[in-house]
Design an enzyme around this catalytic site. Structure first.
Site, PDB file in Angstrom:
ATOM      1  N   ARG A  62     -95.754  64.358  54.991  1.00 42.23           N
ATOM      2  CA  ARG A  62     -97.111  64.567  55.527  1.00 42.23           C
ATOM      3  C   ARG A  62     -98.137  64.724  54.404  1.00 42.23           C
ATOM      4  NH1 ARG A  62     -98.243  69.244  57.422  1.00 42.23           N
ATOM      5  NH2 ARG A  62     -96.343  69.545  58.626  1.00 42.23           N
ATOM      6  N   ASP A 186    -118.831  52.637  56.325  1.00 43.67           N
ATOM      7  CA  ASP A 186    -117.623  52.071  56.938  1.00 43.67           C
ATOM      8  C   ASP A 186    -117.591  50.594  56.543  1.00 43.67           C
ATOM      9  OD1 ASP A 186    -115.784  50.834  58.658  1.00 43.67           O
ATOM     10  OD2 ASP A 186    -116.112  52.295  60.253  1.00 43.67           O
TER      11      ASP A 186
HETATM   12  C1  LIG Z   1    -111.280  49.316  64.098  1.00 41.60           C
HETATM   13  C2  LIG Z   1    -112.369  50.051  63.437  1.00 41.60           C
HETATM   14  C3  LIG Z   1    -112.273  51.434  63.196  1.00 41.60           C
HETATM   15  C4  LIG Z   1    -111.100  52.252  63.669  1.00 41.60           C
HETATM   16  O1  LIG Z   1    -109.935  51.877  63.082  1.00 41.60           O
HETATM   17  P1  LIG Z   1    -108.479  52.022  63.762  1.00 41.60           P
HETATM   18  O2  LIG Z   1    -107.589  51.587  62.674  1.00 41.60           O
HETATM   19  O3  LIG Z   1    -108.482  51.150  64.975  1.00 41.60           O
HETATM   20  O4  LIG Z   1    -108.311  53.470  64.133  1.00 41.60           O
HETATM   21  C5  LIG Z   1    -113.324  52.044  62.541  1.00 41.60           C
HETATM   22  N1  LIG Z   1    -114.423  51.370  62.153  1.00 41.60           N
HETATM   23  C6  LIG Z   1    -114.558  50.043  62.388  1.00 41.60           C
HETATM   24  C7  LIG Z   1    -115.799  49.354  61.951  1.00 41.60           C
HETATM   25  C8  LIG Z   1    -113.540  49.340  63.032  1.00 41.60           C
HETATM   26  O5  LIG Z   1    -113.685  48.029  63.279  1.00 41.60           O
END
Ligand SMILES: *Cc1c(COP(=O)(O)O)cnc(C)c1O
Length: 406
Positions: A62, A186
């Site tokens: 973990r 992001d």
């Molecule tokens: C898919 C996605 C996420 C979340 O990711 P997961 O791996 O599905 O939990 C976050 N931000 C963006 C822009 C995404 O496309």
């Protein structure tokens, strides 16, 4: 892309230096924990625990595992970051970052953030007193809100989902610096090949490695990259304290996938530009949005901040809801499915899928109509994809025409 100054992955043996190109580093960085046996590929360390006093200081999976360490070294190297922490999914990575906030903290977020990010803020972290204000960061006056509100965190995505808005990361970083706010980007829709937020001044680059980084639609993963040792410590703490760690096998799959990231992103981007231009030629189409199309509202910014356009196209096909669905369901090479970034092409109908729970007026205000479709363009041959789209569009629009004339 301006010339970039990558740092070495320092934490792990096998890091590949700054002089090598991205493509070379994607193949040759990492590779740790294999030298004793001569294995060319790091094995999968399927173990929950480690004998105390082992040379690398592992204790329990973990809080660390050779497969995480190896993947983290590669991801940090490719993002040009000092540190990377791996997580079980993109949402786990988001949870890790937001878990560092406290009651009363404000997040200033781009209004077109990923749906699960919105849900996590709205349904989970709101209960703990973290509030979020959503604004449109394509408007230049929005950046002044950063100094006015001095939020704990500014949360951007670029390109955004599904409208592919491009946000000026360098400009946001300057305003965050002045306000003392942390800037998170992001980077999932771009990937580290296409865009490197830390080089543009962001404090944190977050990625759902489920998408382009892994690229094969066979596991979930997430990562947080940063140059700030305090943020890196907080991420390692969140990984173990909240149980957000990936499985060793999934970390290994992503390690395999990322080796071809440069090749795949080049093909995704070349294909997507061809398909976007092709879609623009369709008769009823209202608009096609793709960052590297000259018709994109932030085309110049996209070219400055991204190396290529990536593989997502959003378009309004000018068809009513039922016809739009029929068109998508008839496609041979595009599976109607959520997610993106795999080698295979996918299509998605936001109005009835990802944004079905959003009331129509709200949806339409942000630009998602019944005819809006999103394509994740794979690495097939572009001509096959274009032919598939033409055939289905002709079938469906012919049916629209004949229906209307009777
Ligand atoms: C898919 C996605 C996420 C979340 O990711 P997961 O791996 O599905 O939990 C976050 N931000 C963006 C822009 C995404 O496309």
């Amino acid at each position: 892309m301006t010339s970039s100054s990558f740092r070495d992955a320092r934490t792990v043996p096998g890091g590949v230096g700054a002089q090598a190109d991205f493509q070379t580093r994607a193949v040759h960085s990492g590779g740790a924990f294999a030298s004793e046996t001569g294995a060319v590929v790091t094995p999968i360390y399927a173990t929950s625990t480690f004998a105390s006093g082992n040379p690398h200081g592992f204790d329990y999976t973990r809080s660390g595992n050779p497969n995480f360490t190896n993947l983290e070294a590669i991801l940090a190297n490719l993002e040009g970051a000092e540190f990377a922490t791996s997580f079980a999914s993109g949402v786990a990575a988001i949870t890790a970052v937001v878990s560092t906030l406290k009651s009363g903290d404000l997040v200033l977020a781009e209004e077109n953030v990923y749906g699960c990010t919105f849900r996590l803020f709205d349904r989970v972290f709101a209960k703990f007193g973290v509030s979020v204000r959503y604004i449109d960061f394509t408007k230049s006056e929005s950046f002044l809100q950063i100094e006015a509100l001095k939020p704990a965190l500014v949360w951007l995505e670029s390109p955004t989902n599904p409208l592919l808005k491009i946000i000026d990361i360098e400009k946001a970083a300057a305003h965050c610096k002045a306000a003392g706010s942390t800037l998170l980007v992001d980077n999932t829709f771009a990937s580290s090949f296409v865009q490197r937020p830390l080089e543009l001044g962001a404090d944190i680059s977050l990625t759902s490695t489920t998408k382009y980084t892994n690229g094969h639609s066979d596991c979930l993963g997430g990562a947080v990259c940063t140059n700030d040792p305090k943020w890196a410590d907080d991420m390692v703490f969140a990984q173990k304290a909240l149980g957000l760690n990936p499985a060793p096998f999934d970390a290994w799959l992503i390690t395999r996938g990322v080796k071809t990231l440069a090749l795949r992103m080049q093909r995704h981007s070349d294909n997507a530009l061809k398909v976007a231009e092709h879609l623009e030629s369709f008769a009823c189409v209202n608009w096609v949005r793709y960052p590297f199309l000259a018709s994109h509202p932030q085309f110049e910014l996209a070219k400055r901040q991204m190396r290529a356009g990536s593989g997502i196209i959003t378009a309004d096909l000018g068809l009513p809801l039922e016809k739009t669905r029929q068109f998508l369901e008839r496609l041979q090479y595009f599976t109607l499915a959520e997610s993106l970034g795999g080698v295979e092409s996918l299509c998605c109908h936001p109005a009835s899928m990802t944004h079905a729970s959003v009331p129509r007026d709200v949806r339409e205000r942000v630009g998602i109509t019944d005819g809006t479709v999103r394509f994740s363009i794979g690495i097939e041959h572009a001509d096959d994809l274009c032919r598939d789209l033409t055939r289905c569009y002709e079938e469906v629009t012919y049916a629209v025409g004949s229906h209307q004339s009777t």
